[in-house]
Scaffold this motif. Structure first.
Motif, mmCIF file in Angstrom:
data_model
loop_
_atom_site.group_PDB
_atom_site.id
_atom_site.type_symbol
_atom_site.label_atom_id
_atom_site.label_comp_id
_atom_site.label_asym_id
_atom_site.label_seq_id
_atom_site.Cartn_x
_atom_site.Cartn_y
_atom_site.Cartn_z
ATOM 1 N N UNK A 298 -69.933 57.744 18.989
ATOM 2 C CA UNK A 298 -68.990 57.953 17.883
ATOM 3 C C UNK A 298 -68.525 56.612 17.314
ATOM 4 N N UNK A 299 -68.228 55.673 18.203
ATOM 5 C CA UNK A 299 -67.765 54.363 17.755
ATOM 6 C C UNK A 299 -68.839 53.663 16.935
ATOM 7 N N UNK A 300 -70.078 53.770 17.375
ATOM 8 C CA UNK A 300 -71.174 53.153 16.627
ATOM 9 C C UNK A 300 -71.318 53.789 15.250
ATOM 10 N N UNK A 301 -71.182 55.118 15.189
ATOM 11 C CA UNK A 301 -71.276 55.814 13.899
ATOM 12 C C UNK A 301 -70.130 55.409 12.979
ATOM 13 N N UNK A 302 -68.920 55.279 13.543
ATOM 14 C CA UNK A 302 -67.767 54.875 12.728
ATOM 15 C C UNK A 302 -67.931 53.453 12.220
ATOM 16 N N UNK A 303 -68.448 52.565 13.075
ATOM 17 C CA UNK A 303 -68.673 51.185 12.621
ATOM 18 C C UNK A 303 -69.663 51.145 11.446
ATOM 19 N N UNK A 304 -70.725 51.933 11.553
ATOM 20 C CA UNK A 304 -71.704 51.972 10.452
ATOM 21 C C UNK A 304 -71.057 52.461 9.174
ATOM 22 N N UNK A 305 -70.284 53.542 9.275
ATOM 23 C CA UNK A 305 -69.670 54.105 8.072
ATOM 24 C C UNK A 305 -68.671 53.149 7.447
ATOM 25 N N UNK A 306 -67.970 52.389 8.275
ATOM 26 C CA UNK A 306 -66.949 51.478 7.772
ATOM 27 C C UNK A 306 -67.517 50.101 7.413
ATOM 28 N N UNK A 307 -68.800 49.895 7.737
ATOM 29 C CA UNK A 307 -69.445 48.625 7.391
ATOM 30 C C UNK A 307 -68.988 47.466 8.250
ATOM 31 N N UNK A 308 -68.739 47.734 9.538
ATOM 32 C CA UNK A 308 -68.251 46.658 10.439
ATOM 33 C C UNK A 308 -69.115 46.566 11.681
ATOM 34 N N UNK A 309 -70.407 46.824 11.554
ATOM 35 C CA UNK A 309 -71.293 46.740 12.727
ATOM 36 C C UNK A 309 -71.403 45.316 13.239
#
Length: 309
Positions: A298-309
């Motif tokens: 979930x955290x990885x998916x949220x980072x992708x969506x927010x553009x903070x990978x």
């Protein structure tokens, strides 16, 4: 913006007002159009724009089991109103006394004696007073008697459909956050103060800020990519869960937020959580190991969506 809690706190200085009345749950774009209409009427007459609302919502008082989930709690509503052309908010406690008040008494005590209303704008389907006996026509007749103008609100539509609290609530429940933001005229946010939790998130590598929801029902649930703002400061990327934490046998609804790359102390601080995208529904896992693996995803998916990978 002045917030007046209860009729007993009205003062002579509050007399002479342009007024609108309603629950105003969400302060969506339809409400904003009403407030723009109120501002125009107030400005034309040199009056303060005043909004009357109720706490709790009348249906929460009469039939809490049938009441809809709130889009905004009172504090969130007041915060949203600060960005609108409203000078005063009169919040009336909806209790047995107010519920029993006849329409004529409400008009006399609140609109005439309390606020000295000179201009009133409400929907033509507005009902008030004991047994909802008061109507738009009741207000028109009272306006003619007491000398205040009464005007109908104008319908505000988007994509050919009226913007309403129900429409916003349905979008949130479905996880359609972009639609909800378009209807609200801003991203959807939940606000509160961080409290101490059970520290379980810290033991599995995902410490969370825990924000009680204080709601009978929630307008949305699940796991989301969010931005968290502390004390009006910069927004920080995060992943959040809204629900009851079924894997650890939680019961009380809570908003849990894991802020990426952050190690500060948030206990006791007011925060605002802006919802960007729904990742999945809340679910029960067979073990903490399974839960930890899913939170990592979930955290990885949220980072992708927010553009903070």
């Amino acid at each position: 913006m002045e917030v007046i809690r209860g009729l007993h706190n009205l003062r002579p200085a509050h007399r002479g007002s342009a007024v609108t009345i309603g629950n105003f749950d969400g302060i969506h774009r339809g409400h904003q159009a009403v407030l723009g209409q109120l501002e125009a009427g107030a400005r034309a007459r040199g009056l303060p724009a005043t909004l009357i609302t109720f706490e709790p919502h009348p249906l929460e008082y009469f039939a809490p089991e049938r009441a809809d989930a709130r889009i905004t709690r009172l504090r969130e509503k007041v915060d949203a109103l600060r960005a609108q052309p409203v000078e005063r908010v009169l919040c009336l406690k909806f209790d047995a006394r107010l519920a029993a008040m006849a329409p004529e008494e409400f008009i006399q005590r609140v609109l005439v004696d309390g606020l000295g209303t000179e201009y009133l704008v409400v929907g033509d389907d507005f009902r008030f007073g004991n047994r909802r006996a008061g109507t738009f026509e009741t207000l028109e007749a009272a306006g003619a008697e007491h000398g205040f103008a009464v005007e109908r609100t104008r319908t505000y539509s988007l994509d050919g459909e009226r913007v309403s609290s129900t429409r916003v609530r349905n979008a949130l429940t479905a996880g359609e956050l972009e639609t909800a933001a378009e209807l609200l005229g801003r991203p959807y946010r939940l606000c509160g103060r961080v409290v101490h939790g059970d520290q379980r998130g810290r033991t599995i590598g995902f410490p969370t800020a825990n924000i009680p929801l204080y709601r009978r029902k929630r307008p949305l649930s699940g796991v989301f990519a969010v931005w968290l703002t502390v004390d009006g400061g910069p927004s920080r990327p995060a992943v959040a869960n809204v629900g009851t934490r079924p894997t650890v046998d939680g019961t009380e609804p809570v908003l849990e937020v894991h802020v990426f790359d952050f190690a500060g102390d948030l206990y006791g601080r007011p925060v605002s959580v802006e919802f960007v995208e729904k990742i999945r529904e809340e679910q029960r896992f067979g073990s903490l190991e399974e839960l930890t693996a899913q939170i990592d995803a979930d955290a990885a998916a949220a980072r992708r969506r927010l553009g903070v990978e």
